[in-house]
Design a protein around this motif. Structure first.
Motif, short mmCIF file in Angstrom:
data_model
loop_
_atom_site.label_atom_id
_atom_site.label_comp_id
_atom_site.label_asym_id
_atom_site.label_seq_id
_atom_site.Cartn_x
_atom_site.Cartn_y
_atom_site.Cartn_z
N MET A 59 52.13 59.62 39.63
CA MET A 59 50.68 59.61 39.74
C MET A 59 50.05 58.99 38.50
SD MET A 59 50.02 63.31 41.51
CE MET A 59 48.27 63.09 41.67
N TYR A 60 50.59 59.32 37.32
CA TYR A 60 50.09 58.68 36.10
C TYR A 60 50.27 57.17 36.18
CZ TYR A 60 49.24 62.91 33.34
OH TYR A 60 48.73 64.08 32.84
N GLU A 61 51.44 56.73 36.62
CA GLU A 61 51.70 55.30 36.74
C GLU A 61 50.78 54.65 37.77
OE1 GLU A 61 55.80 55.05 37.68
OE2 GLU A 61 56.49 55.53 35.65
N ARG A 62 50.55 55.35 38.87
CA ARG A 62 49.67 54.83 39.92
C ARG A 62 48.24 54.66 39.39
NH1 ARG A 62 46.94 52.52 42.63
NH2 ARG A 62 46.56 52.62 44.87
N ILE A 63 47.76 55.65 38.66
CA ILE A 63 46.41 55.57 38.09
C ILE A 63 46.34 54.46 37.05
CG2 ILE A 63 44.66 56.82 36.78
CD1 ILE A 63 45.73 59.40 38.07
N GLU A 64 47.40 54.35 36.25
CA GLU A 64 47.45 53.30 35.23
C GLU A 64 47.35 51.92 35.88
OE1 GLU A 64 48.07 51.72 31.34
OE2 GLU A 64 48.19 53.87 31.80
N LYS A 65 48.09 51.70 36.96
CA LYS A 65 48.06 50.41 37.63
C LYS A 65 46.71 50.15 38.29
CE LYS A 65 53.04 50.22 38.51
NZ LYS A 65 54.12 50.24 39.53
N SER A 66 46.11 51.18 38.84
CA SER A 66 44.79 51.01 39.45
C SER A 66 43.77 50.58 38.39
CB SER A 66 44.34 52.31 40.11
OG SER A 66 45.12 52.60 41.24
N TRP A 67 43.85 51.20 37.22
CA TRP A 67 42.90 50.87 36.16
C TRP A 67 43.13 49.45 35.64
CZ3 TRP A 67 38.41 51.67 34.39
CH2 TRP A 67 38.06 51.30 33.09
N GLN A 68 44.39 49.08 35.41
CA GLN A 68 44.68 47.73 34.93
C GLN A 68 44.25 46.68 35.96
OE1 GLN A 68 45.52 47.09 31.90
NE2 GLN A 68 45.77 49.26 31.37
N SER A 69 44.46 46.98 37.24
CA SER A 69 44.01 46.07 38.29
C SER A 69 42.49 45.94 38.29
CB SER A 69 44.51 46.56 39.65
OG SER A 69 44.05 45.73 40.69
N SER A 70 41.81 47.07 38.06
CA SER A 70 40.35 47.04 38.01
C SER A 70 39.85 46.21 36.83
CB SER A 70 39.80 48.47 37.92
OG SER A 70 40.18 49.24 39.04
N ILE A 71 40.52 46.34 35.68
CA ILE A 71 40.13 45.56 34.50
C ILE A 71 40.31 44.07 34.75
CG2 ILE A 71 40.74 45.06 32.11
CD1 ILE A 71 39.18 47.62 32.43
N GLN A 72 41.41 43.71 35.41
CA GLN A 72 41.65 42.30 35.72
C GLN A 72 40.58 41.76 36.66
OE1 GLN A 72 45.47 41.53 37.44
NE2 GLN A 72 45.18 39.32 37.52
N MET A 73 40.24 42.53 37.69
CA MET A 73 39.20 42.09 38.62
C MET A 73 37.84 42.02 37.94
SD MET A 73 40.13 43.78 42.30
CE MET A 73 40.52 45.41 41.67
N GLU A 74 37.62 42.90 36.97
CA GLU A 74 36.35 42.88 36.24
C GLU A 74 36.20 41.57 35.47
OE1 GLU A 74 34.29 45.25 32.52
OE2 GLU A 74 35.65 46.35 33.84
N ARG A 75 37.30 41.09 34.85
CA ARG A 75 37.24 39.80 34.15
C ARG A 75 36.96 38.67 35.13
NH1 ARG A 75 41.63 42.12 31.02
NH2 ARG A 75 43.13 41.12 32.42
N GLN A 76 37.60 38.74 36.31
CA GLN A 76 37.37 37.70 37.32
C GLN A 76 35.92 37.74 37.81
OE1 GLN A 76 40.39 38.64 40.18
NE2 GLN A 76 42.04 37.71 38.99
N CYS A 77 35.39 38.93 37.98
CA CYS A 77 34.00 39.06 38.43
C CYS A 77 33.02 38.56 37.38
CB CYS A 77 33.69 40.52 38.79
SG CYS A 77 34.46 41.09 40.33
N THR A 78 33.39 38.68 36.10
CA THR A 78 32.53 38.15 35.05
C THR A 78 32.41 36.63 35.19
OG1 THR A 78 33.19 39.93 33.54
CG2 THR A 78 32.21 37.96 32.56
N GLY A 79 33.53 35.97 35.47
CA GLY A 79 33.47 34.53 35.71
C GLY A 79 32.68 34.19 36.96
N LEU A 80 32.85 34.98 38.02
CA LEU A 80 32.08 34.74 39.25
C LEU A 80 30.59 34.95 39.01
CD1 LEU A 80 34.37 36.53 41.86
CD2 LEU A 80 33.97 34.08 41.67
N ARG A 81 30.25 35.90 38.15
CA ARG A 81 28.84 36.16 37.86
C ARG A 81 28.19 34.94 37.18
NH1 ARG A 81 24.49 36.37 34.74
NH2 ARG A 81 23.29 38.30 34.76
N GLN A 82 28.93 34.31 36.27
CA GLN A 82 28.41 33.11 35.61
C GLN A 82 28.24 31.97 36.61
OE1 GLN A 82 31.28 32.42 32.52
NE2 GLN A 82 30.50 34.05 31.19
N LYS A 83 29.19 31.82 37.51
CA LYS A 83 29.09 30.76 38.52
C LYS A 83 27.92 31.03 39.46
CE LYS A 83 34.02 29.62 38.50
NZ LYS A 83 35.28 29.57 39.29
#
Length: 307
Positions: A129-153
């Motif tokens: 469960m710790y690993e699952r939560i860790e991966k969910s958070w890291q995936s969210s951080i990655q998508m957040e960076r992608q969304c930052t680029g989409l926001r600029q576009k």
């Protein structure tokens, strides 16, 4: 609610997870759970998995399905088996066998009690469960960076649409016919609608649920205080649901931002440029007709003088 058959006759070293018909009908465009969710609910370590077949697809090794471990399971298409078959490397599996069916509760269910959550943690799945939560958070951080680029576009294309949304210039009105003027008005309506959509998506990113003004700071604080230091917590199941919900919110936000950006380009700027290109050609044709041959040279009527 899904159903799992541990050690069926056709798969003695694995299990088959079946998607009931009511779940298929409820999610015709894709299921709100991933392969990682199924493994966690079935108490199967990802490292134990040898190969997987999803909805009747060919068996895939971990190197193939690993990158898609946390992606939602696609909807069942016509003719496909509503089953996820999982083969493990070892015989160490949860209790069950002989084709016995056991319910696998979807992790998004809101009816789980605190006692069930505690039992899940105490059953030896705390590390997973710790690993699952860790991966969910890291995936969210990655998508957040992608969304930052989409926001600029989105901000850039919104400014471009604003500049294109104008009345036709005098020479454009003279050269354009009724069909061209109607096409330009239709293009302007598209541009105004798309500008509103762009503004809405930018606002959702800036002050929505996935922003600092929404749930993001609370989720990050929870990660820093509980998940990162692996602090003892008997509410991991509830925390996991929060992180998974946040991750899926990020997925939905990213998809809507991408679709809005694509629509703004295809039905906004490109449509406007096509209409203006047609009118510009008619302007050039009209100017060419205003010129007449004189002594082998085309001279504009406005500057032609009598010799």
């Amino acid at each position: 609610m899904l159903w799992a058959w541990y050690r069926p006759q056709s798969l003695p070293l694995g299990l088959i997870v079946s998607v009931p018909m009511d779940v298929q009908l409820a999610y015709s465009t894709g299921f709100p759970f991933s392969l990682a969710d199924i493994l966690l609910a079935a108490v199967i370590e990802p490292a134990m998995v040898h190969s997987v077949s999803i909805l009747g697809s060919e068996w895939k090794p971990p190197t193939a399905f690993g990158p898609l471990l946390h992606h939602g399971i696609p909807a069942v298409i016509a003719g496909a088996k509503p089953e996820i078959a999982i083969q493990v490397m070892h015989q160490t599996m949860p209790p069950g066998g002989g084709g016995a069916s056991m319910p696998v509760v979807d992790i998004q269910s809101d009816t789980e009690t605190a006692e069930q959550s505690a039992a899940e943690v105490d059953s030896g799945s705390q590390k997973m469960m710790y690993e699952r939560i860790e991966k969910s958070w890291q995936s969210s951080i990655q998508m957040e960076r992608q969304c930052t680029g989409l926001r600029q576009k989105l901000a850039s294309i919104m400014a471009a649409l604003g500049k294109l949304d104008r009345d036709l210039a005098p020479d454009e009105r003279l050269a354009a016919d009724r069909e061209d003027r109607d096409a330009w008005q239709e293009a302007r309506r598209w541009m105004r609608d798309l500008m509103a959509r762009c503004h809405r998506e930018v606002k959702s990113f800036d002050i929505g649920m996935t922003s600092a003004a929404g749930k993001r700071n609370a989720i990050e604080q929870l990660y820093q205080q509980v998940i990162e230091p692996r602090a003892v917590c008997r509410e991991l199941a509830d925390i996991r649901r929060e992180f998974e919900t946040y991750r899926k919110d990020m997925v939905n936000l990213q998809k809507t931002m991408q679709s809005t950006l694509q629509a703004s380009s295809q039905n906004g700027t490109q449509r406007a440029h096509r209409v203006l290109a047609v009118i510009s050609k008619k302007i050039r044709d009209r100017r060419a007709k205003m010129r007449e041959a004189l002594g082998g040279t085309n001279i504009d009527k406005s500057v032609r003088r009598k010799s």
